[in-house]
Design an enzyme around this catalytic site. Structure first.
Site, short mmCIF file in Angstrom:
data_model
loop_
_atom_site.label_atom_id
_atom_site.label_comp_id
_atom_site.label_asym_id
_atom_site.label_seq_id
_atom_site.Cartn_x
_atom_site.Cartn_y
_atom_site.Cartn_z
N GLY A 106 0.82 -1.20 0.00
CA GLY A 106 0.00 0.00 0.00
C GLY A 106 0.86 1.25 0.00
N SER A 107 0.37 2.29 0.66
CA SER A 107 0.96 3.63 0.50
C SER A 107 2.32 3.81 1.13
CB SER A 107 -0.02 4.68 1.05
OG SER A 107 -1.21 4.70 0.30
N THR A 108 2.73 2.94 2.06
CA THR A 108 4.09 3.08 2.59
C THR A 108 5.12 2.84 1.48
OG1 THR A 108 4.00 0.76 3.31
CG2 THR A 108 3.49 2.44 4.96
N LYS A 110 5.00 4.11 -1.35
CA LYS A 110 5.15 5.34 -2.11
C LYS A 110 6.43 6.09 -1.75
CE LYS A 110 0.16 5.81 -2.66
NZ LYS A 110 -1.08 6.47 -2.18
N SER A 119 -1.03 11.33 -0.20
CA SER A 119 -1.05 9.93 -0.62
C SER A 119 -1.99 9.75 -1.81
CB SER A 119 -1.47 9.03 0.54
OG SER A 119 -1.06 7.70 0.33
#
Length: 621
Positions: A277-279, A281, A334
């Site tokens: 997921g967004s980590t 990014k 995000s």
């Protein structure tokens, strides 16, 4: 007669020569063989080495217990021995008879005679039976129960390591050696005591003060959210040392028999593999900055709420999108469409080259068993949609330890290190270091300049973006939230997410990085800002205390929301009259001690930052 005499004389010489050969040349061999025939041993088990944290806190210790050993040929009252021992041990007489009548020189009564309590051992000793012996055994003891269980491992009934570090911890057993005749009767020769040799002590990189904070918060996660699993990791980004590691479900190694093999063997922080997921990014942003395809502070992106990539429409979490924003705000918010654009600007070759540089798709090499390596698309299978989803952390599978090692490289100047948990091997009597682990540099990933930009960018995520719940006044905290939809049988599950957060302290000079993940939390809003981030803040506060991290200047002021506590710097009112002091302290409540119109002392002192409406105490005189 002369011939006969000559023959006898010759035979006499042969016998003398043979005796001489036996006494002089074969003495050691025959003595050893004779000793083997006469000697018997009562085993004395060696203590396993201790396991210590980095500050010397004992994490795995030993308890001295006794076990029952019988020498069948020395037992004269066999019927009595069978009856009495079966009563004391709570087993049938048939079972005990098998031990007492066994055709062997020494019989260890197993398992019912192992690890006996003091009461049972005293009862056996009181029988005063010939051929019945109690010998010392060492039992592994974990003083903190479930804490750090998957790192420490567990030990079986024979004191052998069934998990964890057995190579150095296992000692060399000793014995009481005695002598007996062919029938097993003890001879009146002196016994020989062979002292057991303890195993080596192992000192871990773990900081127990941080570890117990992680354990406490994971217990809170289980109580509050009833997750399918939860895990936490803390690493020193400057060398790869693991400061804390835990997960739920866990187990108590003192009673490992009560747990399934799955619970015992799955160390989730290094084994679990899922979409980050967004980590993730953080990695995409660092790669884009390093390749200079985006300038976080100048280049902009217009987010309408979604983006079309071939036959797939990729949506932003915010309905209607974030509108016109800097790429720095794309990270703060995000924003998935913004990261799709970053991935397209990089191109699949460069993006996947950076993923490989940061260690994704391969094991980190941490010194623990059971590490996974995740799954990354083969480059020839990467189309426009796969490129887009990989850029914001979907469609790829990584392990928590991979993420932490990669983020460490992003913020430490671009150096990828191998994570490790064993710091030193110590001699058991003196604790002198015999072997010492040091940081293992793997490769350079990004430049120092890019790393500096990323440290600042991640600090803005906490002060102005989705990580506000982790903000700590006076300390420069960086971080990134993550929400990953789970996949089962090739389909994304509805309302089933892994919520995560990466926290960096301090952001300007990282000393520790925290990663927390909660799998499928129940009875809560499915946002990391409500689940992982507040929990991470509490652990970060404990990390600050454990590592004695001072407050930093230059903290980015938080973008306060309606429910946030606003902090103000306490002005200096010492020496001022009461009326002027009240005007200067209008953001705070005031309590007085003493009488008069002048302020003699104040608490908190001038310059400290405290929440609005907190109490300032003044001494008047």
């Amino acid at each position: 007669m002369k011939v006969v005499l000559a023959i006898f004389f010759a035979l006499f010489l042969v016998i003398c020569a043979k005796v001489f050969y036996i006494q002089v040349f074969d003495y050691r061999k025959l003595s050893r063989l004779a000793s083997d025939l006469w000697s018997r041993e009562l085993p004395i088990e060696a203590d396993r080495g201790l396991i210590l944290d980095r500050n010397g806190v004992v994490l795995a210790d030993n308890l001295t217990t006794t076990s029952l050993v019988v020498i069948p040929n020395q037992i004269r009252e066999k019927d009595r021995a069978i009856q009495e021992l079966s009563k004391i041990l709570g087993v049938s007489e048939e079972e005990m008879a098998q031990h007492i009548n066994k055709k062997t020189s020494i019989e260890r009564v197993h398992p019912e005679g192992r690890r006996l309590s003091y009461e049972v051992a005293d009862a056996i000793e009181a029988l005063a039976l010939d051929g019945v012996y109690l010998v010392k055994e060492s039992k592994r003891y974990y003083p903190f129960g479930n804490e750090l269980s998957h790192v420490l491992g567990y030990v079986g009934i024979d004191n052998q390591g069934l998990s964890g570090y057995d190579k150095y911890l296992t000692g060399k057993s000793g014995a009481i050696q005695y002598f007996s005749d062919a029938k097993g009767n003890k001879l009146s020769l002196s016994d020989v005591y062979v002292e057991p040799q303890k195993g080596m002590n192992i000192q871990l990189t773990i900081d127990y003060n941080i570890q117990k904070s992680v354990e406490r918060e994971l217990d809170n996660v289980v109580d509050m959210f009833d997750p399918d699993m939860a895990l936490a990791l803390v690493i020193d980004p400057n060398n790869g040392e693991i400061l804390a590691m835990s997960s739920r479900p866990d187990y108590d190694p003192n009673h490992y028999q009560k747990y399934s093999q799955e619970e015992l063997s799955r160390n989730l922080p290094i084994w679990a593999s899922y979409e980050p997921g967004s980590t993730f990014k953080i990695i995409t942003t660092a790669s884009a900055v390093e390749e200079k395809v985006v300038d976080l502070f100048k280049d902009t992106f217009d987010d309408s709420g979604s983006v079309q990539v071939e036959n797939a429409r990729i949506k932003c979490w915010k309905a209607g999108g974030h509108g016109h924003q800097l790429f720095l705000q794309v990270l703060q918010n995000s924003c998935n469409p913004g990261f799709v654009k970053m991935g397209q600007l990089l191109g699949k070759e460069k993006l996947f080259d950076y993923l490989s540089k940061f260690g994704f798709g391969s094991k980190t090499g941490i010194d623990l068993n059971g590490e996974g390596k995740g799954i990354i698309f083969p480059l020839d299978k990467v189309g426009p949609v796969e490129l887009a989803t990989t850029a914001f952390g979907q469609g790829v599978s990584v392990t928590p330890i991979q993420q932490l090692a990669a983020v460490s490289a992003v913020v430490n100047g671009g150096n990828l290190y191998t994570p490790y948990v064993v710091k030193n091997i110590l001699e058991p009597e003196t604790n002198n270091i015999i072997l010492q682990n040091d940081k293992k540099f793997v490769r350079k990933t990004i430049s120092e300049e890019t790393s500096k930009i990323m440290r600042y960018a991640l600090e803005t995520v906490v002060s102005n973006g989705g990580g506000k719940a982790a903000y700590i006044d006076g300390y420069r905290i960086g971080g990134k939230t993550g929400t990953a939809q789970k996949v089962e049988n090739g389909h994304y599950l509805v309302n089933n997410y892994i919520m995560s957060f990466v926290g960096i302290v301090p952001a300007n000079d990282p000393k520790a990085i925290l990663y927390i993940a909660i799998d499928n939390p129940k009875n809560t809003a499915l946002l990391s800002s409500y689940t992982t981030t507040p929990i991470a803040r509490r652990v970060l506060l404990d990390i600050i205390e454990a590592l004695d991290i001072p407050k930093q200047d230059g903290q980015i002021e938080k973008d306060y929301e309606w429910n946030d506590s606003v902090y103000y710097e306490v002005p200096n009112v010492v020496g001022k009259d009461l009326k002027e002091a009240k005007e200067l302290l209008h953001h705070f409540k005031i309590e007085y001690t003493g009488t008069g119109d002048k302020v003699l002392e104040q608490s908190p002192e001038a310059g400290e930052r405290t929440p609005e409406n907190s109490t300032i105490r003044l001494l008047l005189g």
